[in-house]
Design a protein around this motif. Structure first.
Motif, PDB file in Angstrom:
ATOM      1  N   ASP A   1       1.048  -1.299  -0.055  1.00 11.50           N
ATOM      2  CA  ASP A   1      -0.052  -0.063  -0.225  1.00 11.50           C
ATOM      3  C   ASP A   1       1.579   1.591  -0.235  1.00 11.50           C
ATOM      4  N   THR A   2       0.713   2.008  -0.818  1.00  9.08           N
ATOM      5  CA  THR A   2       1.695   3.066  -0.913  1.00  9.08           C
ATOM      6  C   THR A   2       1.172   4.619  -0.304  1.00  9.08           C
ATOM      7  N   GLY A   3       0.515   4.498  -0.081  1.00 12.09           N
ATOM      8  CA  GLY A   3      -0.377   5.642   0.853  1.00 12.09           C
ATOM      9  C   GLY A   3      -0.036   4.938   2.105  1.00 12.09           C
ATOM     10  N   ALA A   4       0.059   3.573   3.115  1.00 10.83           N
ATOM     11  CA  ALA A   4       0.026   3.697   4.399  1.00 10.83           C
ATOM     12  C   ALA A   4       1.720   3.130   4.358  1.00 10.83           C
ATOM     13  N   CYS A   5       2.267   2.948   3.485  1.00 13.82           N
ATOM     14  CA  CYS A   5       3.468   2.522   3.402  1.00 13.82           C
ATOM     15  C   CYS A   5       3.625   0.956   4.020  1.00 13.82           C
ATOM     16  N   TRP A   6       2.582   0.298   3.945  1.00 11.64           N
ATOM     17  CA  TRP A   6       2.333  -1.277   4.663  1.00 11.64           C
ATOM     18  C   TRP A   6       2.312  -2.846   3.900  1.00 11.64           C
ATOM     19  N   ALA A   7       2.770  -3.343   4.005  1.00  8.05           N
ATOM     20  CA  ALA A   7       2.559  -5.047   3.041  1.00  8.05           C
ATOM     21  C   ALA A   7       0.793  -4.891   2.582  1.00  8.05           C
ATOM     22  N   LYS A   8       0.567  -5.745   1.637  1.00  3.63           N
ATOM     23  CA  LYS A   8      -0.647  -6.162   1.775  1.00  3.63           C
ATOM     24  C   LYS A   8      -0.710  -7.529   1.390  1.00  3.63           C
ATOM     25  N   GLY A   9      -0.819  -7.987   2.739  1.00  4.35           N
ATOM     26  CA  GLY A   9      -1.029  -9.580   2.634  1.00  4.35           C
ATOM     27  C   GLY A   9       0.551 -10.190   2.785  1.00  4.35           C
ATOM     28  N   GLN A  10      -0.103 -11.624   2.717  1.00  4.06           N
ATOM     29  CA  GLN A  10       1.120 -12.086   2.474  1.00  4.06           C
ATOM     30  C   GLN A  10       2.317 -11.818   1.391  1.00  4.06           C
ATOM     31  N   PRO A  11       3.584 -13.099   1.498  1.00  4.64           N
ATOM     32  CA  PRO A  11       4.289 -12.495   0.135  1.00  4.64           C
ATOM     33  C   PRO A  11       3.328 -13.877  -0.950  1.00  4.64           C
ATOM     34  N   LEU A  12       3.032 -13.392  -2.159  1.00  7.95           N
ATOM     35  CA  LEU A  12       2.921 -14.435  -3.308  1.00  7.95           C
ATOM     36  C   LEU A  12       3.874 -15.360  -3.608  1.00  7.95           C
ATOM     37  N   ARG A  13       3.404 -16.274  -3.722  1.00  9.14           N
ATOM     38  CA  ARG A  13       4.610 -17.663  -4.111  1.00  9.14           C
ATOM     39  C   ARG A  13       4.082 -19.142  -4.938  1.00  9.14           C
ATOM     40  N   GLY A  14       4.989 -18.912  -5.429  1.00 10.48           N
ATOM     41  CA  GLY A  14       4.949 -19.528  -6.868  1.00 10.48           C
ATOM     42  C   GLY A  14       5.736 -20.236  -7.913  1.00 10.48           C
ATOM     43  N   HIS A  15       7.152 -18.858  -7.920  1.00 10.84           N
ATOM     44  CA  HIS A  15       8.265 -19.168  -8.949  1.00 10.84           C
ATOM     45  C   HIS A  15       9.340 -20.240  -8.185  1.00 10.84           C
ATOM     46  N   GLY A  16       9.706 -20.517  -9.221  1.00  9.37           N
ATOM     47  CA  GLY A  16      11.135 -21.304  -8.574  1.00  9.37           C
ATOM     48  C   GLY A  16      12.359 -20.745  -9.285  1.00  9.37           C
ATOM     49  N   ASP A  17      11.911 -19.495  -9.547  1.00  6.50           N
ATOM     50  CA  ASP A  17      13.173 -19.045  -9.833  1.00  6.50           C
ATOM     51  C   ASP A  17      13.057 -17.454  -9.313  1.00  6.50           C
ATOM     52  N   ILE A  18      14.486 -16.104  -9.982  1.00  6.69           N
ATOM     53  CA  ILE A  18      14.325 -15.322  -9.695  1.00  6.69           C
ATOM     54  C   ILE A  18      12.832 -13.555 -10.370  1.00  6.69           C
ATOM     55  N   VAL A  19      12.181 -13.500  -9.285  1.00 10.47           N
ATOM     56  CA  VAL A  19      11.119 -12.749 -10.716  1.00 10.47           C
ATOM     57  C   VAL A  19      11.448 -11.116 -11.083  1.00 10.47           C
ATOM     58  N   PHE A  20      11.810 -11.448 -12.254  1.00  8.93           N
ATOM     59  CA  PHE A  20      12.121 -10.427 -13.574  1.00  8.93           C
ATOM     60  C   PHE A  20      11.423  -9.172 -13.683  1.00  8.93           C
ATOM     61  N   HIS A  21      10.109  -9.645 -13.321  1.00 11.16           N
ATOM     62  CA  HIS A  21       9.047  -9.183 -14.067  1.00 11.16           C
ATOM     63  C   HIS A  21       7.969  -8.819 -13.745  1.00 11.16           C
ATOM     64  N   VAL A  22       7.453  -7.910 -12.791  1.00 11.55           N
ATOM     65  CA  VAL A  22       5.604  -7.426 -12.507  1.00 11.55           C
ATOM     66  C   VAL A  22       5.153  -6.350 -12.875  1.00 11.55           C
ATOM     67  N   SER A  23       3.616  -6.631 -12.987  1.00  8.54           N
ATOM     68  CA  SER A  23       2.667  -5.747 -13.934  1.00  8.54           C
ATOM     69  C   SER A  23       1.615  -5.938 -13.273  1.00  8.54           C
ATOM     70  N   PHE A  24       1.004  -4.721 -14.159  1.00  9.77           N
ATOM     71  CA  PHE A  24      -1.124  -4.966 -13.617  1.00  9.77           C
ATOM     72  C   PHE A  24      -2.059  -4.366 -14.708  1.00  9.77           C
ATOM     73  N   SER A  25      -2.878  -5.231 -14.557  1.00 10.39           N
ATOM     74  CA  SER A  25      -3.678  -5.210 -15.955  1.00 10.39           C
ATOM     75  C   SER A  25      -3.800  -3.803 -16.355  1.00 10.39           C
ATOM     76  N   GLY A  26      -4.554  -3.005 -17.024  1.00 12.33           N
ATOM     77  CA  GLY A  26      -4.972  -2.176 -16.938  1.00 12.33           C
ATOM     78  C   GLY A  26      -6.399  -2.098 -16.094  1.00 12.33           C
ATOM     79  N   ASP A  27      -6.800  -2.427 -15.568  1.00 13.96           N
ATOM     80  CA  ASP A  27      -8.349  -2.178 -14.310  1.00 13.96           C
ATOM     81  C   ASP A  27      -7.582  -2.307 -13.330  1.00 13.96           C
ATOM     82  N   GLY A  28      -5.994  -2.839 -13.622  1.00 19.70           N
ATOM     83  CA  GLY A  28      -5.648  -2.821 -11.789  1.00 19.70           C
ATOM     84  C   GLY A  28      -5.697  -4.457 -10.869  1.00 19.70           C
TER      85      GLY A  28
END
Length: 561
Positions: free
Chosen positions: A436-463
């Motif tokens: 949360d960029t306003g409160a500066c805290w984490a939203k929930g737990q880490p999202l896990r599922g990848h088996g190596d370094i995550v090099f890309h994150v992005s949101f869809s147009g509707d967020g």
């Protein structure tokens, strides 16, 4: 510390002892105090090196000449290629060398008031015939085990007492289904949400046993190669980037060239960009939102802006960083460019003027590996090897809010949601996090599922949907509100995958999929239908659908059986 004639071969941080261990070409190991930044002790690692080939039991072996000998760097010196220690107490040191040997050393003498210069050698084994590249010690059901990976493309499993258990033979060590020949290491990767494509720079077997430097593109939705490998570079491809519309791919290489490719045809758009000679060895590339401007960095630490239509420089090099620039990102309107690098600083640049805007933003305690600007251009995010994410006011360069802590390894990817209220981050800990960029805290737990370094994150147009991509060559889709993995039902006639492979997260390009009613398991498609058996070699069966990228996304074995 300057060490003449003793170049560093490997280093290992002994966290439980708060010491750094380094090995050197003079056959010595050195122990350093992290707290005092001082040399504590010089150690001798005296081992047996074969005079000729053969196993460690060969009668033709003799001790290496003691390391204080003046004859340093002789032909008997075998460089160490891997170091490891048990994480809990640092009781043992595990070393691997170029000849395939794994050795276990006793570190307990380091705790003595009168430490010895010679570390006791507890065990020696030779599970491989080529260089050992990685060692991992772990315990399973009360048994101490050592796993070692090698340049022979196998992974060995041995008991700590030297007893050999078996060898894991990777599916990538045999010809791949898609390309017919195995690819080598992946050096760079990019994902385009608009076209749902993955691209990566790699190596492929060429004629006469040579290696070709190639770029491959993979259609995530169709689970197939988009085209033949893109060939033209003569050295490692260190960076790849898609234009926002997915029509153009930019690549940068150690051959000092920057190239543009037509994604649809797989053909180069002309030759190398004019003016890139002797400057491009890029660690990062980025297109502006309209796809008209391309930003690159080079070995001279300068940033360069290119006209992506005609392939020519737009301005003089922009200088300010004092070390390699590792991350660049444009603002949504294309007026600002953010950069971060190994000098631990973040900078903002005026794209139109081609010059820095304000002073460097400092605060990171290690190199900066990811930067992102909010859609309105008012907020800047940066993350790096210090494992934290920082927020900055882009108008005045002042820090905004508290540090965002939670990653257990360097931060490698950042992206704002369309409304700027959320920030996604990915890291070398293979996790994705939402903030949360306003409160500066984490939203929930880490999202896990990848088996190596995550090099890309992005949101869809509707967020509503978050996309993450990793060097495991997998693309995962998440519900941005709940953090649950999204699942797309694959019609029976559209897939010949095995039953356990169905339900792999694949997103159609027409828009984000609706989340399934049941919570999707992001690792469901990675559960292999085999387990460890009591035999000497286990050949991996692909844990991904047929037609996957060369080299697959990894092999999985169950050790519980």
């Amino acid at each position: 510390h300057s060490l003449e004639s003793a170049s560093v071969e490997r280093l290992l941080y002994l966290e439980a002892r708060d010491h750094l261990l380094t090995t050197h070409a003079d056959r010595r190991a050195r122990l350093w105090s992290r707290a005092r930044a001082a040399l504590v002790q010089i150690l001798d690692l005296e081992v047996l090196v074969p005079v000729t080939g053969g196993d460690s039991s060969s009668s033709q072996e003799r001790p290496v000449e003691k390391t204080h000998s003046k004859d340093r760097g002789s032909k008997d010196h075998v460089p160490l290629t891997a170091l490891h220690s048990d994480a809990a107490e640092n009781k043992w040191l595990f070393t691997g060398d170029r000849n395939g040997y794994v050795r276990i050393w006793d570190l307990e003498p380091l705790s003595s008031s009168r430490p010895t210069r010679l570390l006791p050698l507890l065990q020696e084994m030779r599970p491989h015939r080529k260089a050992v590249t990685h060692i991992q010690y772990f315990e399973l059901d009360g048994q101490a085990l050592i796993m070692a990976a090698s340049d022979d493309w196998t992974i060995s499993l041995t008991a700590a007492d030297g007893g050999r258990i078996g060898t894991f033979r990777s599916s990538s060590s045999s010809p791949s289904r898609a390309g017919g020949k195995p690819d080598g290491p992946v050096y760079s990767m990019a994902y385009c949400a608009e076209a749902n494509l993955l691209a990566w720079g790699s190596l492929a077997r060429g004629g006469h046993g040579s290696w070709d430097h190639i770029v491959r593109m993979w259609n995530v939705e169709a689970s197939q190669m988009r085209s033949e490998a893109l060939q033209g570079h003569r050295n490692v491809v260190h960076a790849v980037a898609f234009s926002p519309d997915g029509r153009t791919l930019a690549t940068a290489s150690n051959d000092k060239t920057l190239r543009l490719w037509d994604v649809e045809s797989g053909k180069a758009r002309g030759g190398p960009l004019q003016g890139a000679e002797n400057v491009v060895r890029s660690a990062s590339l980025a297109f502006s939102a309209d796809g008209l401007v391309l930003a690159s960095v080079g070995v001279d630490f300068a940033l360069r802006l290119w006209d992506a239509e005609i392939g020519r420089p737009r301005s003089d090099p922009m200088r300010g960083h004092t070390a390699l620039v590792a991350a660049v990102a444009f603002s949504a309107d294309g007026r600002l460019l953010a950069s971060g690098g190994d000098d631990r600083s973040v900078r903002l640049w005026d794209v139109h003027a081609g010059q820095a805007r304000g002073a460097a933003l400092v605060g990171h305690e290690a190199s900066v590996r990811a930067v992102a600007l909010s859609p309105d251009g008012k907020l800047l995010a940066s993350g790096g090897r210090d494992k934290v994410v920082r927020l900055w006011d882009a108008s005045n360069g002042r820090p905004r809010g508290d540090l965002l802590r939670g990653h257990g390894a360097p931060v490698t990817a950042l992206a704002f949601s369309p409304d700027g209220r959320s920030l996604a981050s990915g890291g070398e800990d293979r996790a994705v996090r939402l903030w949360d960029t306003g409160a500066c805290w984490a939203k929930g737990q880490p999202l896990r599922g990848h088996g190596d370094i995550v090099f890309h994150v992005s949101f869809s147009g509707d967020g509503k949907t978050l996309v993450s991509a990793s060097y495991d060559k997998a693309v995962l889709f998440w519900d941005a509100d709940s953090g649950l993995a999204k699942q797309v039902d694959v019609e029976e006639e559209e897939s010949d995958a095995r039953p356990e492979e169905k339900g792999v997260a694949k997103e159609p390009t027409s828009g984000p999929a609706s989340p399934s009613k049941a919570e999707a398991d992001p690792l469901a498609h990675q559960r292999p239908p085999w387990s460890l058996a009591d035999k000497s070699t286990w050949n991996a069966q692909p844990a991904v659908p047929e037609g996957s990228p060369d080299g697959d996304s990894g092999d999985f074995w169950s050790l519980s059986a």
